[in-house]
Write an enzyme that holds these catalytic residues in place. Structure first.
Site, mmCIF file in Angstrom:
data_model
loop_
_atom_site.group_PDB
_atom_site.id
_atom_site.type_symbol
_atom_site.label_atom_id
_atom_site.label_comp_id
_atom_site.label_asym_id
_atom_site.label_seq_id
_atom_site.Cartn_x
_atom_site.Cartn_y
_atom_site.Cartn_z
ATOM 1 N N ASP A 1 10.351 -22.156 -117.126
ATOM 2 C CA ASP A 1 10.553 -23.598 -117.286
ATOM 3 C C ASP A 1 11.473 -23.845 -118.481
ATOM 4 O O ASP A 1 11.350 -23.202 -119.521
ATOM 5 C CB ASP A 1 9.197 -24.296 -117.493
ATOM 6 C CG ASP A 1 9.298 -25.789 -117.277
ATOM 7 O OD1 ASP A 1 8.770 -26.274 -116.249
ATOM 8 O OD2 ASP A 1 9.914 -26.478 -118.124
ATOM 9 N N HIS B 1 6.478 -27.241 -106.178
ATOM 10 C CA HIS B 1 6.444 -26.153 -107.159
ATOM 11 C C HIS B 1 5.060 -26.029 -107.766
ATOM 12 O O HIS B 1 4.311 -27.001 -107.850
ATOM 13 C CB HIS B 1 7.480 -26.364 -108.264
ATOM 14 C CG HIS B 1 7.432 -27.712 -108.914
ATOM 15 N ND1 HIS B 1 7.968 -28.844 -108.341
ATOM 16 C CD2 HIS B 1 6.909 -28.103 -110.108
ATOM 17 C CE1 HIS B 1 7.781 -29.874 -109.150
ATOM 18 N NE2 HIS B 1 7.128 -29.464 -110.218
HETATM 19 P P1 AMP Z 1 7.006 -31.539 -112.572
HETATM 20 O O1 AMP Z 1 6.820 -32.591 -113.608
HETATM 21 O O2 AMP Z 1 5.743 -30.926 -112.107
HETATM 22 O O3 AMP Z 1 7.901 -32.029 -111.434
HETATM 23 O O4 AMP Z 1 7.757 -30.347 -113.293
HETATM 24 C C1 AMP Z 1 9.128 -30.180 -113.298
HETATM 25 C C2 AMP Z 1 9.404 -29.104 -114.329
HETATM 26 O O5 AMP Z 1 10.710 -28.622 -114.120
HETATM 27 C C3 AMP Z 1 9.317 -29.560 -115.778
HETATM 28 O O6 AMP Z 1 8.328 -28.784 -116.455
HETATM 29 C C4 AMP Z 1 10.716 -29.302 -116.319
HETATM 30 O O7 AMP Z 1 10.719 -28.849 -117.658
HETATM 31 C C5 AMP Z 1 11.230 -28.252 -115.366
HETATM 32 N N1 AMP Z 1 12.676 -28.195 -115.223
HETATM 33 C C6 AMP Z 1 13.529 -29.223 -114.981
HETATM 34 N N2 AMP Z 1 14.798 -28.796 -114.892
HETATM 35 C C7 AMP Z 1 14.738 -27.440 -115.050
HETATM 36 C C8 AMP Z 1 15.722 -26.410 -115.054
HETATM 37 N N3 AMP Z 1 17.027 -26.662 -114.873
HETATM 38 N N4 AMP Z 1 15.311 -25.135 -115.257
HETATM 39 C C9 AMP Z 1 13.993 -24.855 -115.439
HETATM 40 N N5 AMP Z 1 13.028 -25.792 -115.430
HETATM 41 C C10 AMP Z 1 13.382 -27.068 -115.246
#
Ligand code: AMP
Length: 116
Positions: free
Chosen positions: A32, A103
């Site tokens: 993440d 996810h």
């Molecule tokens: P959610 O709130 O469950 O949709 O989680 C989305 C997650 O994706 C968050 O923890 C973000 O920090 C992570 N995230 C967003 N963009 C990226 C990226 N480019 N690479 C890795 N993680 C990401």
């Protein structure tokens, strides 16, 4: 309706970089970008599913079993079972889901608070 322009779709397509942890036919995992724990990995299915309900209702049994077994493989490779870990699947607005590609978060590396 699945949006192919979401950030995880772009990571799968290779148009946005990531720090890869695991890759197989059904599943892709990466660190993440904004970790909420010392170990914070995002695991996504290769199929186009918007959220947990979409995945659990519409994915094949093969996709579902291979996805969850892949999560176990990742946890096993990182030796997370001994001290424990947390799996989180934020779903929809009330669940706080930000990225509309299903996810599962793997959180570990320290004693976690009451919620992810
Ligand atoms: P959610 O709130 O469950 O949709 O989680 C989305 C997650 O994706 C968050 O923890 C973000 O920090 C992570 N995230 C967003 N963009 C990226 C990226 N480019 N690479 C890795 N993680 C990401």
């Amino acid at each position: 309706m699945y949006d192919i322009n979401n950030v995880f779709s772009k990571i799968l397509q290779g148009t946005i970089p990531c720090n890869k942890v695991f890759d197989n036919e059904f599943c892709f995992a990466f660190h993440d970008i904004n970790p909420k724990a010392p170990i914070h990995i995002v695991v996504i299915p290769k199929g186009k599913y918007v959220n947990a309900s979409d995945f659990h209702k519409n994915a094949t049994s093969n996709e579902i079993s291979n996805f969850y077994r892949s999560i176990e493989k990742i946890c096993n490779e990182l030796e997370l079972e001994k001290n424990g870990y947390r799996l989180v699947a934020n779903t929809g607005d009330y669940g706080g889901q930000c990225v509309p590609h299903f996810h599962v978060h793997i959180l570990s590396g320290a004693t976690l608070g009451e919620f992810a």
